[in-house]
Motif scaffolding. Structure first.
Motif, PDB file in Angstrom:
ATOM      1  N   GLY A   1      26.237 -52.701 -91.271  1.00 28.42           N
ATOM      2  CA  GLY A   1      27.385 -53.515 -90.861  1.00 28.42           C
ATOM      3  C   GLY A   1      28.704 -53.062 -91.426  1.00 28.42           C
ATOM      4  O   GLY A   1      29.671 -53.802 -91.427  1.00 28.42           O
ATOM      5  N   ALA A   2      28.783 -51.820 -91.951  1.00 29.78           N
ATOM      6  CA  ALA A   2      30.026 -51.394 -92.576  1.00 29.78           C
ATOM      7  C   ALA A   2      31.107 -51.051 -91.561  1.00 29.78           C
ATOM      8  O   ALA A   2      32.275 -51.006 -91.906  1.00 29.78           O
ATOM      9  N   ARG A   3      30.722 -50.779 -90.286  1.00 34.48           N
ATOM     10  CA  ARG A   3      31.716 -50.496 -89.252  1.00 34.48           C
ATOM     11  C   ARG A   3      31.392 -51.352 -88.042  1.00 34.48           C
ATOM     12  O   ARG A   3      30.386 -51.152 -87.382  1.00 34.48           O
ATOM     13  N   ARG A   4      32.264 -52.308 -87.745  1.00 36.39           N
ATOM     14  CA  ARG A   4      31.977 -53.234 -86.649  1.00 36.39           C
ATOM     15  C   ARG A   4      32.222 -52.630 -85.277  1.00 36.39           C
ATOM     16  O   ARG A   4      31.458 -52.858 -84.359  1.00 36.39           O
ATOM     17  N   ALA A   5      33.298 -51.900 -85.104  1.00 39.73           N
ATOM     18  CA  ALA A   5      33.646 -51.383 -83.783  1.00 39.73           C
ATOM     19  C   ALA A   5      34.445 -50.111 -83.955  1.00 39.73           C
ATOM     20  O   ALA A   5      35.648 -50.163 -84.145  1.00 39.73           O
ATOM     21  N   ALA A   6      33.767 -48.983 -83.909  1.00 40.79           N
ATOM     22  CA  ALA A   6      34.417 -47.720 -84.227  1.00 40.79           C
ATOM     23  C   ALA A   6      34.740 -46.898 -82.995  1.00 40.79           C
ATOM     24  O   ALA A   6      35.076 -45.737 -83.117  1.00 40.79           O
ATOM     25  N   ARG A   7      34.640 -47.496 -81.799  1.00 38.77           N
ATOM     26  CA  ARG A   7      34.821 -46.701 -80.593  1.00 38.77           C
ATOM     27  C   ARG A   7      35.747 -47.402 -79.615  1.00 38.77           C
ATOM     28  O   ARG A   7      35.845 -48.624 -79.594  1.00 38.77           O
ATOM     29  N   MET A   8      36.422 -46.584 -78.808  1.00 36.33           N
ATOM     30  CA  MET A   8      37.188 -47.054 -77.655  1.00 36.33           C
ATOM     31  C   MET A   8      36.634 -46.336 -76.431  1.00 36.33           C
ATOM     32  O   MET A   8      36.454 -45.110 -76.451  1.00 36.33           O
ATOM     33  N   SER A   9      36.330 -47.092 -75.387  1.00 36.27           N
ATOM     34  CA  SER A   9      35.855 -46.514 -74.134  1.00 36.27           C
ATOM     35  C   SER A   9      36.846 -46.868 -73.033  1.00 36.27           C
ATOM     36  O   SER A   9      37.220 -48.038 -72.891  1.00 36.27           O
ATOM     37  N   THR A  10      37.264 -45.862 -72.271  1.00 32.40           N
ATOM     38  CA  THR A  10      38.226 -46.107 -71.194  1.00 32.40           C
ATOM     39  C   THR A  10      37.718 -45.519 -69.882  1.00 32.40           C
ATOM     40  O   THR A  10      36.900 -44.597 -69.865  1.00 32.40           O
ATOM     41  N   LYS A  11      38.219 -46.072 -68.793  1.00 35.53           N
ATOM     42  CA  LYS A  11      37.940 -45.536 -67.459  1.00 35.53           C
ATOM     43  C   LYS A  11      39.155 -45.804 -66.583  1.00 35.53           C
ATOM     44  O   LYS A  11      39.766 -46.884 -66.661  1.00 35.53           O
ATOM     45  N   HIS A  12      39.492 -44.831 -65.739  1.00 36.98           N
ATOM     46  CA  HIS A  12      40.683 -44.951 -64.898  1.00 36.98           C
ATOM     47  C   HIS A  12      40.444 -45.944 -63.769  1.00 36.98           C
ATOM     48  O   HIS A  12      39.346 -46.005 -63.189  1.00 36.98           O
ATOM     49  N   TRP A  13      41.472 -46.693 -63.462  1.00 35.67           N
ATOM     50  CA  TRP A  13      41.346 -47.762 -62.476  1.00 35.67           C
ATOM     51  C   TRP A  13      40.944 -47.268 -61.100  1.00 35.67           C
ATOM     52  O   TRP A  13      40.319 -48.003 -60.319  1.00 35.67           O
ATOM     53  N   SER A  14      41.285 -46.017 -60.776  1.00 30.39           N
ATOM     54  CA  SER A  14      41.010 -45.518 -59.428  1.00 30.39           C
ATOM     55  C   SER A  14      39.560 -45.081 -59.230  1.00 30.39           C
ATOM     56  O   SER A  14      39.140 -44.872 -58.082  1.00 30.39           O
ATOM     57  N   ASP A  15      38.777 -44.956 -60.302  1.00 28.63           N
ATOM     58  CA  ASP A  15      37.367 -44.615 -60.141  1.00 28.63           C
ATOM     59  C   ASP A  15      36.659 -45.727 -59.369  1.00 28.63           C
ATOM     60  O   ASP A  15      36.902 -46.915 -59.604  1.00 28.63           O
ATOM     61  N   LEU A  16      35.767 -45.352 -58.482  1.00 28.89           N
ATOM     62  CA  LEU A  16      35.111 -46.338 -57.624  1.00 28.89           C
ATOM     63  C   LEU A  16      34.294 -47.346 -58.424  1.00 28.89           C
ATOM     64  O   LEU A  16      34.105 -48.485 -57.995  1.00 28.89           O
ATOM     65  N   ASP A  17      33.795 -46.927 -59.586  1.00 26.32           N
ATOM     66  CA  ASP A  17      32.960 -47.804 -60.413  1.00 26.32           C
ATOM     67  C   ASP A  17      33.774 -48.570 -61.452  1.00 26.32           C
ATOM     68  O   ASP A  17      33.204 -49.090 -62.416  1.00 26.32           O
ATOM     69  N   ALA A  18      35.084 -48.657 -61.291  1.00 24.25           N
ATOM     70  CA  ALA A  18      35.918 -49.292 -62.317  1.00 24.25           C
ATOM     71  C   ALA A  18      35.531 -50.747 -62.542  1.00 24.25           C
ATOM     72  O   ALA A  18      35.527 -51.235 -63.679  1.00 24.25           O
ATOM     73  N   VAL A  19      35.178 -51.468 -61.482  1.00 27.96           N
ATOM     74  CA  VAL A  19      34.785 -52.867 -61.644  1.00 27.96           C
ATOM     75  C   VAL A  19      33.453 -52.951 -62.396  1.00 27.96           C
ATOM     76  O   VAL A  19      33.257 -53.829 -63.247  1.00 27.96           O
ATOM     77  N   GLU A  20      32.530 -52.045 -62.121  1.00 31.85           N
ATOM     78  CA  GLU A  20      31.262 -52.013 -62.865  1.00 31.85           C
ATOM     79  C   GLU A  20      31.525 -51.724 -64.347  1.00 31.85           C
ATOM     80  O   GLU A  20      30.859 -52.292 -65.226  1.00 31.85           O
ATOM     81  N   PHE A  21      32.484 -50.855 -64.607  1.00 28.83           N
ATOM     82  CA  PHE A  21      32.850 -50.575 -65.998  1.00 28.83           C
ATOM     83  C   PHE A  21      33.391 -51.839 -66.672  1.00 28.83           C
ATOM     84  O   PHE A  21      33.065 -52.117 -67.833  1.00 28.83           O
ATOM     85  N   ILE A  22      34.194 -52.602 -65.956  1.00 31.23           N
ATOM     86  CA  ILE A  22      34.740 -53.838 -66.510  1.00 31.23           C
ATOM     87  C   ILE A  22      33.614 -54.783 -66.922  1.00 31.23           C
ATOM     88  O   ILE A  22      33.697 -55.477 -67.939  1.00 31.23           O
ATOM     89  N   GLU A  23      32.532 -54.792 -66.167  1.00 32.39           N
ATOM     90  CA  GLU A  23      31.436 -55.740 -66.391  1.00 32.39           C
ATOM     91  C   GLU A  23      30.323 -55.191 -67.277  1.00 32.39           C
ATOM     92  O   GLU A  23      29.363 -55.919 -67.573  1.00 32.39           O
ATOM     93  N   VAL A  24      30.434 -53.953 -67.742  1.00 30.82           N
ATOM     94  CA  VAL A  24      29.282 -53.284 -68.352  1.00 30.82           C
ATOM     95  C   VAL A  24      28.823 -53.921 -69.656  1.00 30.82           C
ATOM     96  O   VAL A  24      27.651 -53.838 -70.011  1.00 30.82           O
ATOM     97  N   LYS A  25      29.713 -54.587 -70.374  1.00 30.98           N
ATOM     98  CA  LYS A  25      29.337 -55.200 -71.650  1.00 30.98           C
ATOM     99  C   LYS A  25      28.933 -56.665 -71.517  1.00 30.98           C
ATOM    100  O   LYS A  25      28.471 -57.270 -72.487  1.00 30.98           O
ATOM    101  N   ARG A  26      29.088 -57.255 -70.340  1.00 30.81           N
ATOM    102  CA  ARG A  26      28.908 -58.691 -70.194  1.00 30.81           C
ATOM    103  C   ARG A  26      27.442 -59.109 -70.375  1.00 30.81           C
ATOM    104  O   ARG A  26      26.528 -58.414 -69.947  1.00 30.81           O
ATOM    105  N   PRO A  27      27.209 -60.262 -70.978  1.00 32.18           N
ATOM    106  CA  PRO A  27      25.841 -60.777 -71.090  1.00 32.18           C
ATOM    107  C   PRO A  27      25.219 -60.986 -69.711  1.00 32.18           C
ATOM    108  O   PRO A  27      25.896 -61.434 -68.781  1.00 32.18           O
TER     109      PRO A  27
END
Length: 857
Positions: free
Chosen positions: A326-352
């Protein structure tokens, strides 16, 4: 050069500041009495039961030569140690930093041959750190010492990016927060082509579990060494761990090994709990966490996932071994360009998955009804969609416009709407929106041979394979063709190439300066210190030489504004620049010397003018020092980082953020039978027994930040949850203009400045109250203000604290705070603190890295 400790140093903030320092930055060193009795050359018996603590104490104390000798006598006791002081920390950090001037330049000679100049730089930096005026960043405070000149730059970098999984993993292992762009055009590896993976461990290894692991002996009997089998033995080092990932990634990229077997042998990796001397003796996690990661990665093959989703999960699996403990809670940033066809799937990828099929309103209701809402996936990363002016233009189109029904316009509206719904409805603030076209972009040097050949990754410690260079060269060609190949690091404060880049950063606390002239000297000292760090060898040496990127930041900004200008937040976001300009034109000297005689709006304008002047001092010093060192002028120079832990050392408001609370109880968990619980209770501290966490008791420590104690400020204070979204966006825009880009008030009124763009980012988490901000208002705020700032996290302010049995920080009124404080008997007991209290604002940035399972540097 051996630098003496600072003769005077600022005391750490009681309670929280001391606890953060002891948990994170201060080292356990031998007591003065022990140092006086010990020889500088020491023989230790490898069978001594106290060997490990002696090795750690001697390493942290410095100046000892240790020899292992089976004939040496047993020590018979653990080493007597103490915490180093802040003055000693200041000396070791400054000495290590200034020693970098002895590194050779292009002519093979030291960058600064004059030892007196090096010592003067060291002593000057030491005194500013000791005073708390220059704080550097946590990496420097933790790692800096006389051995810095022999270390890799990676361990001194807070911010980085990577375009491959092995580089991302290596940077995580070195403690850097890593951003990665998951645009479709950069996903060159289809992990369905990976070889079949088997992980093995010698049955004599201390971490071997017969019920879980395959032994090397059994694997050799089963698989042998046939032509279809590749064996890889993982070296006991950070580099060795990354090499294992590199081998898998390149075999997968080449597509011809999908029918091969890759056996990865972890037998050489030290066991769990073994000390890592390059990380001040912190304990190794052993090989098992990474073995588990490879087994998870193997399950991606054949799952039918898109390459970006495959890679996103694999990078998360690789982050898990780094996150052990637990020494590092969130060490990453993930990005995706809005024009990619899967951008909405990327938005939802972490959702429960519990939210699947529910409307936003139903998700909100589910969260409100549940004491423990469903947990998200891929928790090691902060996710953002990269957008641009065309995106916002299309989102704003009205029905009837010729482009309103264009496919790309419909897609832009879908991305914005779903992003806003998830950020608001899920209560996470994710995904964020990053205006990539507003980031400072400088492609000079990207066409150099090192980038064309794929030689831009590698160092003296880590050399990539020849096949990997071909992979990297292809990535470089793709990035060169992108309209904007830059994103930000996990906390959002640095502009970095998606191809792979570093930045070294520091905090300056002008509140701790006695004069504005000293504040100017402090930002200049920070510039020089960071540019020296860029002289070190690193994984991205080619990119460091190309950009020489640094980030000088500020913290305790609100305290600084009150101390020198007697203005607080409400005045700061409503400055009278025209009135200030007129006053200066009439009597400039009087305005500068007697600014407190003027109305608050003019004082606020003077604050911003001063901030611009300090920013220009950064630019001036960086430009001049580049000539002295014989390096390129840094592409970017100013920043504001979250500064969660460093600011806590002195109880300052963190980075650009408003104070979250003015008076609160800091609850700390203990086992119910810990004798400290009874001692704290006897002293009058609030104590509660937990029901949810059986066997645990919490103790409440009354805490108040420095800003709440400033004379006369009480009626002017505004907390993060009290400020309107409009005012916070205004605060952010002004910061971008004056601190990041160095405008003066005349240039601000004219809308243009003379100097080129040189600012990084402001990492800022904008808080809003969901009870007072419905979704329509939230969405309208994003539409109106998000296009005008470079990047901003928008997070809900937690309001219903009753859903949780205990939270690390519980707000209390000033009267309650004072009553509790009066009831507590003063003692010399040191307040302890849990790791859950050490996060940066918004939980976005880790403050400590346990280099678990990696070789001493």
């Amino acid at each position: 050069m051996t630098l003496a400790p600072a003769p005077e140093f600022r005391p750490l903030h009681p309670g929280m500041g001391v606890a953060v320092a002891e948990r994170t930055y201060l080292r356990r060193v031998l007591t003065d009495e022990a140092l006086a009795l010990l020889d500088r050359e020491i023989a230790l018996n490898p069978a001594d039961p106290d060997l490990k603590p002696w090795l750690v104490a001697l390493n942290n104390s410095g100046g000892f030569t240790v020899r292992l000798d089976s004939k040496a006598a047993m020590r018979g006791f653990a080493p007597p140690t103490r915490w180093e002081s802040w003055g000693e920390l200041a000396a070791r950090v400054a000495e290590g930093n200034a020693s970098l001037l002895a590194l050779p330049g292009p002519d093979g000679q030291p960058r600064e041959p004059d030892a007196d100049v090096r010592e003067a730089e060291a002593s000057g930096l030491r005194d500013l750190i000791a005073k708390g005026a220059v704080l550097m960043s946590g990496r420097h405070l933790q790692q800096g010492d006389a051995a810095q000149i022999t270390r890799p730059q990676e361990v001194f970098t807070n911010c980085s990016t990577a375009a491959t999984s092995f580089a991302l993993f290596y940077l995580l292992l070195n403690g850097s927060g890593v951003g990665r762009c998951y645009d479709d055009d950069l996903m060159l590896t289809n992990w369905d082509n990976m070889p079949t993976i088997r992980v093995v461990l010698d049955d004599a290894h201390p971490d071997f579990d017969h019920s879980q692991h395959s032994s090397v002996r059994d694997a050799r009997h089963l698989y042998g060494k046939g032509g279809n089998v590749t064996w890889f033995t993982v070296p006991d080092s950070r580099e060795g761990w990354a090499e294992a990932v590199e081998m898998l990634e390149i075999m997968t990229y080449q597509k011809v090994f999908s029918d091969r077997l890759l056996v990865i042998d972890f037998s050489q990796v030290r066991g769990r709990g073994e000390p890592i001397m390059g990380m001040q003796g912190r304990p190794s996690s052993g090989p098992v966490p990474l073995m588990n990661a490879f087994e998870k990665i193997a399950k991606i093959k054949g799952a039918g996932l898109a390459p970006w989703r495959q890679t996103l999960y694999i990078d998360h699996y690789l982050a898990e071994p780094v996150l052990v403990g637990g020494a590092r809670r969130a060490a990453r940033m993930s990005t995706k360009h809005w024009s990619d066809l899967d951008a909405v799937e990327f938005i939802e990828v972490k959702r429960p998955i519990e939210y699947d099929g529910l409307s936003m309103e139903e998700v909100v209701a589910l969260r409100q009804q549940s004491a423990f809402p469903p947990m998200a996936f891929l928790w090691s990363s902060n996710n953002s969609v990269t957008v641009d002016a065309d995106f916002w233009r299309r989102v704003a189109l009205e029905p009837g416009h010729p482009e309103y029904n264009a496919q790309l316009s419909r897609h832009a509206r879908a991305v914005f709407r779903r992003g806003a719904e998830c950020a608001y409805g899920d209560g996470t603030g994710e995904p964020g929106f990053i205006n990539e076209d507003l980031l400072v972009k400088n492609d000079a040097g990207l066409d150099a041979p090192a980038f064309r050949r794929g030689d831009f990754v590698g160092s003296e410690r880590y050399q990539v394979q020849d096949d990997t260079r071909m992979y990297l060269a292809r990535l470089a060609r793709i990035v060169a063709s992108k309209s904007n190949g830059y994103i930000v690091n996990p906390c959002g404060e640095i502009v970095l190439s998606v191809l792979g880049a570093f930045c070294v950063i520091a905090d300056v606390a002008p509140f701790h300066c006695d004069t504005l002239e000293e504040a100017d000297a402090s930002v200049r000292a920070a510039v020089r210190a960071l540019m020296r760090v860029n002289l070190m060898d690193s994984l991205y040496s080619a990119e460091v030489q190309r950009t020489n990127r640094i980030g000088v930041g500020l913290t305790g900004v609100h305290e600084f504004a009150w101390k020198f200008f007697r203005v607080a937040f409400r005045d700061l976001v409503a400055p009278d620049f025209a009135g200030y300009h007129r006053a200066k034109a009439e009597d400039a000297e009087h305005v500068e010397e007697a600014i407190l005689e003027y109305p608050p709006a003019i004082r606020a304008a003077a604050f911003w003018d001063t901030l611009g002047a300090l920013s220009r001092a950064v630019h001036d010093e960086a430009t001049g020092y580049a000539g002295k060192l014989g390096v390129g002028v840094p592409h970017t120079m100013t920043t504001i980082k979250p500064s969660g832990s460093v600011s806590k050392l002195f109880g300052l408001t963190e980075g650009w953020h408003l104070p979250s609370m003015l008076h609160y109880l800091r609850w700390v968990q203990y086992r119910h039978d810990d004798p400290l619980v009874a001692e704290y209770a006897a002293l009058g501290y609030p104590v509660r027994t937990l029901e949810t966490y059986k066997g645990h008791t919490i103790v409440g420590f009354p805490t108040s930040p420095t800003i709440a104690e400033l004379d006369g400020i009480e009626s002017e204070l505004v907390t993060a949850g009290e400020a309107s979204m409009e005012d916070q966006f205004a605060w952010l825009r002004l910061g971008e203009r004056f601190w990041l880009e160095g405008f003066d008030t005349v240039e601000h009124l004219a809308g243009a400045k003379a100097l080129p763009a040189y600012g990084n980012q402001i990492s800022y988490t904008l808080k809003y109250r969901p009870a007072e901000t419905d979704f329509a208002t939230f969405e309208a705020m994003l539409r109106a203000h998000q296009p005008g700032v470079r990047a901003c996290s928008v997070m809900p302010q937690s309001e219903d604290l009753t859903a949780y049995e205990y939270l690390p920080e519980q707000p209390v009124s000033k009267a309650e705070f004072e009553g509790i404080a009066r009831a507590i008997q003063r003692s010399t007991m040191s307040e302890d603190i849990g790791r859950e209290h050490l996060d940066c604002a918004g939980g976005a940035c880790p403050i400590e890295f346990r280099d678990e399972g990696k070789q001493a540097a």
